[in-house]
Design a protein around this motif. Sequence first.
Motif, PDB file in Angstrom:
ATOM      1  N   ALA A  86      10.273  -7.832   1.147  1.00  0.00           N
ATOM      2  CA  ALA A  86       9.098  -7.718   0.446  1.00  0.00           C
ATOM      3  C   ALA A  86       9.392  -6.079  -0.118  1.00  0.00           C
ATOM      4  O   ALA A  86       9.026  -6.050  -1.387  1.00  0.00           O
ATOM      5  CB  ALA A  86       7.927  -7.542   1.316  1.00  0.00           C
ATOM      6  N   THR A  87      10.042  -5.342   0.663  1.00  0.00           N
ATOM      7  CA  THR A  87      10.146  -3.919  -0.165  1.00  0.00           C
ATOM      8  C   THR A  87      11.418  -3.827  -1.340  1.00  0.00           C
ATOM      9  O   THR A  87      11.059  -3.341  -2.111  1.00  0.00           O
ATOM     10  CB  THR A  87      10.908  -2.864   0.962  1.00  0.00           C
ATOM     11  N   VAL A  88      12.402  -4.860  -1.002  1.00  0.00           N
ATOM     12  CA  VAL A  88      13.321  -4.803  -1.980  1.00  0.00           C
ATOM     13  C   VAL A  88      12.569  -5.497  -3.320  1.00  0.00           C
ATOM     14  O   VAL A  88      12.846  -5.007  -4.438  1.00  0.00           O
ATOM     15  CB  VAL A  88      14.737  -5.698  -1.727  1.00  0.00           C
ATOM     16  N   GLY A 119      -2.494  -4.602   3.123  1.00  0.00           N
ATOM     17  CA  GLY A 119      -2.717  -5.448   4.367  1.00  0.00           C
ATOM     18  C   GLY A 119      -1.606  -5.387   5.323  1.00  0.00           C
ATOM     19  O   GLY A 119      -1.791  -5.285   6.566  1.00  0.00           O
ATOM     20  N   GLY A 120      -0.509  -5.480   4.665  1.00  0.00           N
ATOM     21  CA  GLY A 120       0.777  -5.348   5.562  1.00  0.00           C
ATOM     22  C   GLY A 120       0.965  -4.033   6.513  1.00  0.00           C
ATOM     23  O   GLY A 120       1.250  -4.083   7.531  1.00  0.00           O
ATOM     24  N   LEU A 174      -5.228  -9.606   7.880  1.00  0.00           N
ATOM     25  CA  LEU A 174      -4.057 -10.600   8.045  1.00  0.00           C
ATOM     26  C   LEU A 174      -4.650 -12.065   7.563  1.00  0.00           C
ATOM     27  O   LEU A 174      -3.656 -12.734   7.050  1.00  0.00           O
ATOM     28  CB  LEU A 174      -4.054 -10.922   9.718  1.00  0.00           C
ATOM     29  N   GLY A 175      -5.881 -12.318   7.269  1.00  0.00           N
ATOM     30  CA  GLY A 175      -6.430 -13.441   6.493  1.00  0.00           C
ATOM     31  C   GLY A 175      -6.075 -13.375   5.245  1.00  0.00           C
ATOM     32  O   GLY A 175      -5.580 -14.328   4.564  1.00  0.00           O
ATOM     33  N   GLY A 181       0.037 -15.197   1.370  1.00  0.00           N
ATOM     34  CA  GLY A 181       1.561 -15.394   1.661  1.00  0.00           C
ATOM     35  C   GLY A 181       1.828 -16.916   1.731  1.00  0.00           C
ATOM     36  O   GLY A 181       3.138 -17.519   1.471  1.00  0.00           O
ATOM     37  N   MET A 182       1.134 -17.875   2.412  1.00  0.00           N
ATOM     38  CA  MET A 182       1.384 -19.175   2.509  1.00  0.00           C
ATOM     39  C   MET A 182       1.455 -20.011   1.278  1.00  0.00           C
ATOM     40  O   MET A 182       2.381 -20.835   0.944  1.00  0.00           O
ATOM     41  CB  MET A 182       0.243 -19.683   3.585  1.00  0.00           C
ATOM     42  N   PHE A 183       0.571 -19.426   0.273  1.00  0.00           N
ATOM     43  CA  PHE A 183       0.638 -20.125  -0.984  1.00  0.00           C
ATOM     44  C   PHE A 183       1.992 -19.582  -1.640  1.00  0.00           C
ATOM     45  O   PHE A 183       2.605 -20.485  -2.326  1.00  0.00           O
ATOM     46  CB  PHE A 183      -0.714 -19.570  -1.866  1.00  0.00           C
TER      47      PHE A 183
END
Length: 228
Positions: A86-88, A119-120, A174-175, A181-183
């Motif tokens: 995610a950072t890169v 959120g992360g 998280l929700g 994220g799942m999408f």
Amino acid sequence: MAVTTRTPIRSSVGLKALMAVSGIVLVLFLLAHMLGNLKVFAGQAAFDHYAEWLRRIGTPLLPGSVYLWIQRTVLVLAVLAHIWAATVLALRARAARPVKYAHRKPVQGSYAARTMRWGGVIILLFVIYHILDLTTGTLNPIGDAASPYGNVVADFADDRWYVTLFYTLAIVALGFHLRHGMFSAVRSLGQQRPRGERRARAFALGFAVLLCAGYLVVPFAVLVGLVK
């Protein structure tokens, strides 16, 4: 002019795939962890027995709590891989548009997509607190490894409402993270047709709501006295 080549895993496609796969590993753990938490409604004996069973998974093939340490290692690697990818990707996206316009049109996107980074961070801080609270017992009022049920009840007691508030904030974050994220994971793994995307959005939303409800029902049950 020299041409810089990247290994497949360091390419943007590879990094997105790594985020998707590591995310799936973490989601499976979250689902299993949620189902285990719900055993608190079966009573103290059942919940404590479940906690003890977790420590003995794999025995006698694996001695002691070796399985738990294997699981923790896999989870840590998945978290690190997820954060690194995610950072890169975020740094590359920023480098691709180095000039900031004074009047840039807002990018269309969901609230979840715009708050993924914050959120992360909230989720990461909560995981650290959660480990110190219910795993090591350092921040728990009881901190008794022999009484997991008692630790949960003491943790979310009404005089510790701020713990429930922080827990709720983290689960809501998280929700949102899961929904987007799942999408994104489905898209990264190849599903990009309009009908497939609509189904993926609906599934991601439903799963995120269900998982959040499963996690939040425990602290609120303790808070109102249904679990004591």
